[in-house]
Design a protein around this motif. Structure first.
Motif, mmCIF file in Angstrom:
data_model
loop_
_atom_site.group_PDB
_atom_site.id
_atom_site.type_symbol
_atom_site.label_atom_id
_atom_site.label_comp_id
_atom_site.label_asym_id
_atom_site.label_seq_id
_atom_site.Cartn_x
_atom_site.Cartn_y
_atom_site.Cartn_z
ATOM 1 N N UNK A 158 -42.193 -14.995 -35.002
ATOM 2 C CA UNK A 158 -42.639 -14.456 -35.844
ATOM 3 C C UNK A 158 -41.258 -14.468 -37.251
ATOM 4 N N UNK A 159 -40.906 -14.971 -38.630
ATOM 5 C CA UNK A 159 -40.396 -15.002 -39.152
ATOM 6 C C UNK A 159 -40.370 -14.734 -40.403
ATOM 7 N N UNK A 160 -39.104 -13.748 -41.760
ATOM 8 C CA UNK A 160 -39.546 -12.919 -42.865
ATOM 9 C C UNK A 160 -40.409 -14.356 -43.674
ATOM 10 N N UNK A 206 -33.693 -19.537 -33.877
ATOM 11 C CA UNK A 206 -34.294 -18.748 -33.521
ATOM 12 C C UNK A 206 -35.339 -18.203 -35.606
ATOM 13 N N UNK A 207 -36.246 -17.636 -35.157
ATOM 14 C CA UNK A 207 -37.194 -17.916 -36.273
ATOM 15 C C UNK A 207 -36.374 -16.693 -37.430
ATOM 16 N N UNK A 208 -35.887 -15.079 -36.483
ATOM 17 C CA UNK A 208 -35.732 -14.357 -37.396
ATOM 18 C C UNK A 208 -33.963 -15.006 -38.494
ATOM 19 N N UNK A 209 -33.897 -16.035 -38.100
ATOM 20 C CA UNK A 209 -32.462 -16.746 -38.877
ATOM 21 C C UNK A 209 -32.831 -17.869 -39.826
ATOM 22 N N UNK A 210 -34.040 -17.362 -40.198
ATOM 23 C CA UNK A 210 -35.076 -18.283 -41.555
ATOM 24 C C UNK A 210 -35.577 -17.706 -42.021
ATOM 25 N N UNK A 211 -36.212 -18.159 -42.956
ATOM 26 C CA UNK A 211 -36.981 -17.219 -44.358
ATOM 27 C C UNK A 211 -38.171 -18.547 -44.559
ATOM 28 N N UNK A 212 -40.000 -17.935 -44.567
ATOM 29 C CA UNK A 212 -40.225 -19.223 -44.991
ATOM 30 C C UNK A 212 -40.660 -19.970 -46.184
#
Length: 120
Positions: free
Chosen positions: A29-31, A97-103
């Protein structure tokens, strides 16, 4: 969802590494961006191929691109335009890592995803 019961970092890492295949989706999951957060009333979403994301941490921060692939085994994503140069000069994709991106833009080709998000 991976249930992490311990406060010890080594046990938290071990829980992530040994997570079952069906639990690994919760690690991807990503923010969402502020606009998408207001539109869908959700804070984060599982990243899939075709989503447009912006890197906000690390050497490639500020870079935007579409998600080329999702590596479920390593809980990482490959983004178009994010690569590193090898010693022989060839460019290889750099998993992030997905936590290091925003959608910033969602891939809504799948109708089930649109229904799950509760959008228009």
């Amino acid at each position: 969802m991976v249930r992490i019961a311990s406060k010890q970092p080594r046990k938290q890492r071990k829980a992530r590494y040994n997570a079952a295949h069906h639990e690994r989706g919760s690690l991807l999951h990503a923010p969402l961006s502020k606009e998408l957060r207001e539109k869908y009333n959700q804070r984060s979403v599982r990243v899939i191929k075709g989503d447009t994301v912006k890197v906000i941490r690390g050497d490639h921060s500020g870079t935007s691109g579409s998600v080329d692939s999702v590596i479920t085994k390593k809980s990482q994503i490959v983004i178009d335009g994010v690569s590193v140069k090898k010693a022989d000069g060839t460019e290889v994709p750099r998993p992030i890592d997905p936590s290091n991106v925003i959608v910033t833009e969602l891939n809504l080709e799948d109708k089930r995803r649109e229904q799950k998000l509760g959008g228009e």
